[in-house]
Design a protein around this motif. Structure first.
Motif, PDB file in Angstrom:
ATOM      1  N   GLY A   1      24.252  14.469  53.663  1.00 30.03           N
ATOM      2  CA  GLY A   1      24.631  13.000  53.603  1.00 30.03           C
ATOM      3  C   GLY A   1      23.354  12.351  53.572  1.00 30.03           C
ATOM      4  N   THR A   2      23.302  11.013  53.635  1.00 29.69           N
ATOM      5  CA  THR A   2      22.149  10.205  53.374  1.00 29.69           C
ATOM      6  C   THR A   2      21.466  10.132  55.016  1.00 29.69           C
ATOM      7  OG1 THR A   2      23.985   8.301  54.600  1.00 29.69           O
ATOM      8  CG2 THR A   2      23.309   8.631  52.178  1.00 29.69           C
ATOM      9  N   ARG A   3      21.842  10.823  55.923  1.00 31.21           N
ATOM     10  CA  ARG A   3      21.130  11.106  57.192  1.00 31.21           C
ATOM     11  C   ARG A   3      20.524  12.416  57.306  1.00 31.21           C
ATOM     12  NH1 ARG A   3      24.074   7.624  61.831  1.00 31.21           N
ATOM     13  NH2 ARG A   3      23.896   5.377  60.771  1.00 31.21           N
ATOM     14  N   ASP A   4      19.549  12.618  58.137  1.00 27.92           N
ATOM     15  CA  ASP A   4      18.980  13.808  58.162  1.00 27.92           C
ATOM     16  C   ASP A   4      19.914  14.760  58.874  1.00 27.92           C
ATOM     17  OD1 ASP A   4      17.114  15.936  57.968  1.00 27.92           O
ATOM     18  OD2 ASP A   4      15.489  15.015  58.884  1.00 27.92           O
ATOM     19  N   ASN A   5      19.789  16.096  58.573  1.00 31.88           N
ATOM     20  CA  ASN A   5      20.364  17.227  59.189  1.00 31.88           C
ATOM     21  C   ASN A   5      19.835  18.367  59.212  1.00 31.88           C
ATOM     22  OD1 ASN A   5      22.127  18.886  60.749  1.00 31.88           O
ATOM     23  ND2 ASN A   5      24.079  17.986  59.930  1.00 31.88           N
ATOM     24  N   THR A   6      18.783  18.512  60.251  1.00 29.31           N
ATOM     25  CA  THR A   6      17.947  19.622  60.134  1.00 29.31           C
ATOM     26  C   THR A   6      18.289  20.843  60.078  1.00 29.31           C
ATOM     27  OG1 THR A   6      16.400  18.175  61.213  1.00 29.31           O
ATOM     28  CG2 THR A   6      15.536  20.265  61.231  1.00 29.31           C
ATOM     29  N   GLY A   7      19.378  20.935  61.241  1.00 28.59           N
ATOM     30  CA  GLY A   7      19.981  22.367  61.498  1.00 28.59           C
ATOM     31  C   GLY A   7      20.688  22.811  60.106  1.00 28.59           C
ATOM     32  N   LEU A   8      21.482  21.919  59.531  1.00 26.33           N
ATOM     33  CA  LEU A   8      22.227  22.304  58.199  1.00 26.33           C
ATOM     34  C   LEU A   8      21.239  22.625  57.058  1.00 26.33           C
ATOM     35  CD1 LEU A   8      25.018  22.232  56.694  1.00 26.33           C
ATOM     36  CD2 LEU A   8      24.427  19.789  55.941  1.00 26.33           C
ATOM     37  N   LEU A   9      20.290  21.947  56.818  1.00 29.90           N
ATOM     38  CA  LEU A   9      19.213  22.309  55.812  1.00 29.90           C
ATOM     39  C   LEU A   9      18.621  23.365  56.123  1.00 29.90           C
ATOM     40  CD1 LEU A   9      17.549  18.710  55.119  1.00 29.90           C
ATOM     41  CD2 LEU A   9      19.512  19.787  53.862  1.00 29.90           C
ATOM     42  N   LEU A  10      18.284  24.060  57.510  1.00 31.46           N
ATOM     43  CA  LEU A  10      17.694  25.056  57.716  1.00 31.46           C
ATOM     44  C   LEU A  10      18.425  26.214  57.398  1.00 31.46           C
ATOM     45  CD1 LEU A  10      15.141  26.574  59.027  1.00 31.46           C
ATOM     46  CD2 LEU A  10      16.557  26.098  61.144  1.00 31.46           C
ATOM     47  N   ALA A  11      19.707  26.262  57.853  1.00 33.08           N
ATOM     48  CA  ALA A  11      20.625  27.370  57.583  1.00 33.08           C
ATOM     49  C   ALA A  11      20.978  27.351  55.996  1.00 33.08           C
ATOM     50  CB  ALA A  11      22.082  27.106  58.408  1.00 33.08           C
TER      51      ALA A  11
END
Length: 553
Positions: free
Chosen positions: A364-374
């Motif tokens: 989404g428009t906010r950072d989601n580090t765990g989702l991007l890493l996976a």
């Protein structure tokens, strides 16, 4: 016993003299690393080049694009030339040309000289890339070892493409922009004598004259196709004469090339390879994998920088897990291929990559580090698994005498798939992004149209408008970009699932039977003398057969 000894000696010459074949692999990987680095290292240097040389918009475009354009156009020409005059010879010539062109590019004082130097780098890259893969095919006749070698080779390619921007950024912090080219020269100076000493020479069957006209037709046709596809990917109108003309001319030249090869007694490229399901399916899988994914790299970089507000260095670090996962897949690829076979491995790679792409739609428009890493880890592992299985099946299915042409076909498929993917996914992204900016309250229609071109341009328009209207436009642009990203990801997932269906035509198991090589290497420095001409090269036994013969004797 003497016959057995002769056969064993000839086999050692064919496989690279035992353990030395792994040293050969190191030399080939260094070659590939330089070519992969040069494809991306200039990207971060573009602002410095623009400030120093003051190129026009068209000149700047050619500075960036002429290297991959020339390289993709000449792969078939130099791949098949290596089959005729010697693959090591073409590779060493590519080393020399790459080093000279790097020096010219580093010292260029105007845009025209830099464009010419980048074109020469493309020629050198086209000489190096298919030669590395075809020599690898000859040095590793055993398919088990060859699978491991291809895994290492592909992992090195992933590393080179990933660290290119990082290396370029480091050099620009300490030196001038020409330093991104100077790093090639000492490596090439070392690679030339080492390559001449260690690399075995080999060539295909020299039946009939080399088809010079056919080679030029292939080069011109690929140049036109790649140029047209790149213009489409850059946002040019599909029916613009500068886009349509290269596509039409390139398509006609390639059609003429195919017709010419089918009618010749000794073709430049044996198109009968495509009648083999494993070969044609592998080529199709390479094209489809790159078509579905390469555009996502550009979109992901824009998302990380423009939506999440990360710096270029932070963006590179966020994408680093993708490269690490790709390296792991390349190193584990040989074991996976032996255990599961080409069909299951490539299907699994496509499905895993599709799953990772669908997972990333939660961005989404906010950072989601765990989702991007996976998501990036699954994406890198799945993509490399797919490409590894496809490349290995394609190279193993091709006749040894045509290994240079087969390697060139694989690399050309990679380049065309990447270009088409940028054009296709870029068009999908623009079609999903622009409508969301057409009705922002208080924004004039001209500004809405300009903001619909790209997210970066939307930010510029929003900054100019300022106030609540500019803030509303900026938020609408971010939301529209994320919506377009989701649509593009779903289209990519559909293409990847189509690739999984296509991969069902690949062989179920990895055939590790005797792989007799029909090409005898030539003598050279550091190698045994040439094989006895009285015995034909077709009777060279595989290593396992040599061992069995020695035991029975």
């Amino acid at each position: 016993m003497s016959g057995t000894t002769t056969a064993a000696a000839r086999c050692r010459r064919e496989t690279g003299a035992g353990a030395n074949r792994w040293v050969v692999l190191v030399v080939l990987c260094v070659s590939l690393l330089l070519v992969a680095l040069d494809a991306t290292v200039l990207h971060v240097a573009v602002p410095a080049v623009t400030e120093d040389l003051r190129p026009g918009a068209m000149e700047l475009l050619w500075i960036v694009d002429v290297y991959p354009l020339v390289c993709a156009s000449l792969l078939i020409l130099f791949g098949t030339l290596g089959d005729r005059i010697g693959r090591r010879r073409v590779l060493l010539l590519g080393y020399a040309l790459f080093g000279v062109a790097s020096g010219i590019a580093a010292l260029a004082d105007n845009a025209q000289v830099l464009i010419g130097a980048r074109a020469l780098l493309g020629v050198g890259g086209a000489m190096i890339m298919p030669a590395t893969l075809s020599i690898l095919r000859q040095v590793f006749p055993d398919r088990r070892e060859r699978a491991l070698a291809i895994g290492i080779w592909s992992a090195v390619a992933a590393v080179g493409a990933a660290i290119g921007p990082l290396l370029g950024g480091f050099l620009l912090e300490h030196f001038w922009w020409g330093s991104v080219f100077l790093v090639n020269i000492p490596l090439m100076i070392v690679s030339l004598p080492i390559g001449r000493l260690l690399l075995p020479e080999s060539r295909g069957a020299a039946d009939g004259p080399w088809d010079v006209v056919g080679a030029l037709m292939a080069a011109a046709g690929l140049f036109g196709l790649v140029l047209g596809v790149k213009r489409l990917g850059g946002g040019e109108a599909p029916f613009s004469p500068f886009t349509l003309a290269p596509l039409l001319v390139g398509g006609l030249m390639m059609a003429g090339f195919v017709r010419r090869q089918r009618r010749r007694k000794h073709p430049l490229v044996d198109l009968r390879m495509f009648s083999r399901p494993a070969f044609s399916t592998s080529v199709g899988c390479i094209v489809l994998a790159m078509l579905a994914l390469v555009g996502l790299e550009l979109i992901a970089a824009q998302y990380l920088q423009l939506v999440l507000g990360l710096s270029p260095l932070e963006t590179g670090l966020r994408l680093l897990p993708l490269t690490v996962a790709a390296m792991a897949a390349g190193l584990a690829g040989a074991k996976l291929l032996r255990r599961f076979g080409p069909r299951t491995m490539v299907c699994f790679g496509f499905c895993l990559t599709a799953a990772s792409v669908v997972t990333l739609t939660a961005m989404g428009t906010r950072d989601n580090t765990g989702l991007l890493l996976a998501g990036f880890v699954l994406l890198g592992f799945g993509l490399e698994t797919t490409l590894f299985g496809a490349y290995e099946s394609m190279l193993s299915e091709a006749p040894p005498a045509q290994s240079g042409g087969a390697a060139a076909i694989g690399e050309t498929s990679y380049q065309l798939g990447a270009g088409i993917g940028i054009a296709l996914l870029g068009s999908v992204m623009n079609a999903a992004y622009a409508p969301g900016l057409s009705s922002v309250p208080g924004v004039p229609s001209a500004d809405s149209k300009a903001a619909g071109h790209s997210l970066g341009e939307a930010y510029e328009v929003a900054a100019r408008l300022g106030g609540p209207v500019g803030g509303a436009l900026r938020q609408a642009a971010r939301n529209s970009f994320v919506h377009g990203l989701h649509v593009t990801l779903l289209v990519s997932a559909a293409l990847l699932l189509l690739g999984a269906v296509m991969a069902l035509r690949l062989p179920r198991v990895m055939d590790c039977g005797a792989d007799t090589t029909a090409v005898a290497p030539e003598s050279g420095p550091g190698r045994d003398s040439a094989p006895d001409p009285a015995s034909g090269p077709a009777d060279i036994p595989a290593p396992r057969e040599v061992a069995e013969t020695r035991v029975s004797a």
